[in-house]
Design a protein around this motif. Structure first.
Motif, PDB file in Angstrom:
ATOM      1  N   TYR A  35     -43.763  -6.280  12.464  1.00 25.39           N
ATOM      2  CA  TYR A  35     -44.064  -7.530  13.166  1.00 25.39           C
ATOM      3  C   TYR A  35     -43.049  -7.710  14.284  1.00 25.39           C
ATOM      4  CZ  TYR A  35     -46.761  -9.113   9.049  1.00 25.39           C
ATOM      5  OH  TYR A  35     -47.666  -9.243   8.031  1.00 25.39           O
ATOM      6  N   GLN A  37     -41.244 -11.073  16.199  1.00 23.11           N
ATOM      7  CA  GLN A  37     -41.044 -12.506  16.000  1.00 23.11           C
ATOM      8  C   GLN A  37     -40.498 -13.097  17.284  1.00 23.11           C
ATOM      9  OE1 GLN A  37     -37.850 -13.474  13.270  1.00 23.11           O
ATOM     10  NE2 GLN A  37     -38.876 -15.319  12.567  1.00 23.11           N
ATOM     11  N   GLY A  40     -41.805 -19.812  19.238  1.00 24.82           N
ATOM     12  CA  GLY A  40     -43.033 -20.458  19.692  1.00 24.82           C
ATOM     13  C   GLY A  40     -44.288 -19.642  19.468  1.00 24.82           C
ATOM     14  N   LEU A  41     -44.131 -18.383  19.112  1.00 26.22           N
ATOM     15  CA  LEU A  41     -45.294 -17.518  18.884  1.00 26.22           C
ATOM     16  C   LEU A  41     -45.395 -17.073  17.426  1.00 26.22           C
ATOM     17  CD1 LEU A  41     -45.181 -15.248  22.071  1.00 26.22           C
ATOM     18  CD2 LEU A  41     -46.616 -17.249  21.652  1.00 26.22           C
ATOM     19  N   GLY A  42     -44.339 -17.303  16.660  1.00 27.54           N
ATOM     20  CA  GLY A  42     -44.367 -16.914  15.260  1.00 27.54           C
ATOM     21  C   GLY A  42     -44.287 -15.416  15.061  1.00 27.54           C
ATOM     22  N   LEU A  43     -44.895 -14.947  14.005  1.00 24.44           N
ATOM     23  CA  LEU A  43     -44.919 -13.517  13.687  1.00 24.44           C
ATOM     24  C   LEU A  43     -46.266 -12.926  14.087  1.00 24.44           C
ATOM     25  CD1 LEU A  43     -42.630 -14.550  11.707  1.00 24.44           C
ATOM     26  CD2 LEU A  43     -43.276 -12.617  10.270  1.00 24.44           C
TER      27      LEU A  43
END
Lengths: 112, 111
Positions: A35, A37, A40-43
């Motif tokens: 992933y 990270q 503001g966009l998360g995972l």
């Protein structure tokens, strides 16, 4: 206790370089994931693998590739690093259905 | 479309106050819902899952299928609860590798 180890905590690379991010897990998990990270966009899932030599694209595979030659190791490759790939990269593994994801400490990659 | 929405990027409360981190989801089937937490300088880890119906570190979360929500609650926040919290879902019976994460809520508990 499951341990997922990412080889580098911090990495600084130049634009155009080939970058390898390594991840090793010690619990014989079949499933491994990469992933990124971002605030503001998360995972967001880049790639995952359910078996040796097997790989599947996640949501944002562009600019990345992976390698799973051994069950315990899952490598993320940036063929030609770009500044928009500056991010925190998280590796994770799981033993399968119903098992939680176990994450590594992350690699903070800066591409200059 | 499958989606997890955490409407608050940042939530700030005082120690001892109740806290609720909101999570709404969009999924056509019957999902499993989770909360993951990342404390400062620590790895992301599972906090709780709805099928366990358990309380972890004083936190609980109830799945409300009618409202498609899975809010995380704690009656009395502690400073050590300050962290980044992610809500996530996966199809029931599916691998957690298919997790769909929300964008996260940063909880700050002030003394």
């Amino acid at each position: 206790d499951v341990k997922v180890t990412q080889s580098s905590r911090y990495l600084v690379k130049r634009t155009g370089e080939k970058v390898f991010l390594e991840c090793v897990q010690d619990m014989d998990h079949e499933n491994m994931f990469w992933y990124r990270q971002d605030p503001g966009l998360g995972l967001r899932l880049i790639y995952f693998s359910y078996d040796v030599k097997m790989k599947e694209k996640g949501d944002i595979p562009e600019g990345y590739s992976v390698s799973r030659e051994k069950k315990e190791r899952f490598s993320l490759i940036l063929e030609s690093a770009s500044t928009n790939q500056t991010s925190m990269y998280l590796c994770a593994s799981t033993g399968g259905l119903g098992s939680p994801l176990h994450f590594g400490n992350g690699t903070r990659l800066t591409v200059t | 479309a499958q989606r997890v929405t955490q409407p608050e990027k940042l939530l700030s409360v005082f120690k001892g106050a109740p806290v609720e981190l909101k999570c709404n989801y969009s999924y056509s089937g019957s999902p499993e819902l989770f909360w993951y937490v990342q404390y400062s300088r620590q790895r992301l880890q599972l906090l709780l899952r709805h099928i366990s119906r358990e309380s972890i570190k004083g936190f609980t979360a109830d799945l409300n299928k009618g409202e498609t929500s899975f809010h995380l609650k704690k009656p009395f926040a502690q400073e050590e609860d300050s962290a980044m919290y992610y809500c996530a879902l996966t199809p029931r019976g599916g691998s957690q590798g298919n997790l769909i994460f929300g964008k996260g809520t940063k909880l700050s508990v002030k003394p």
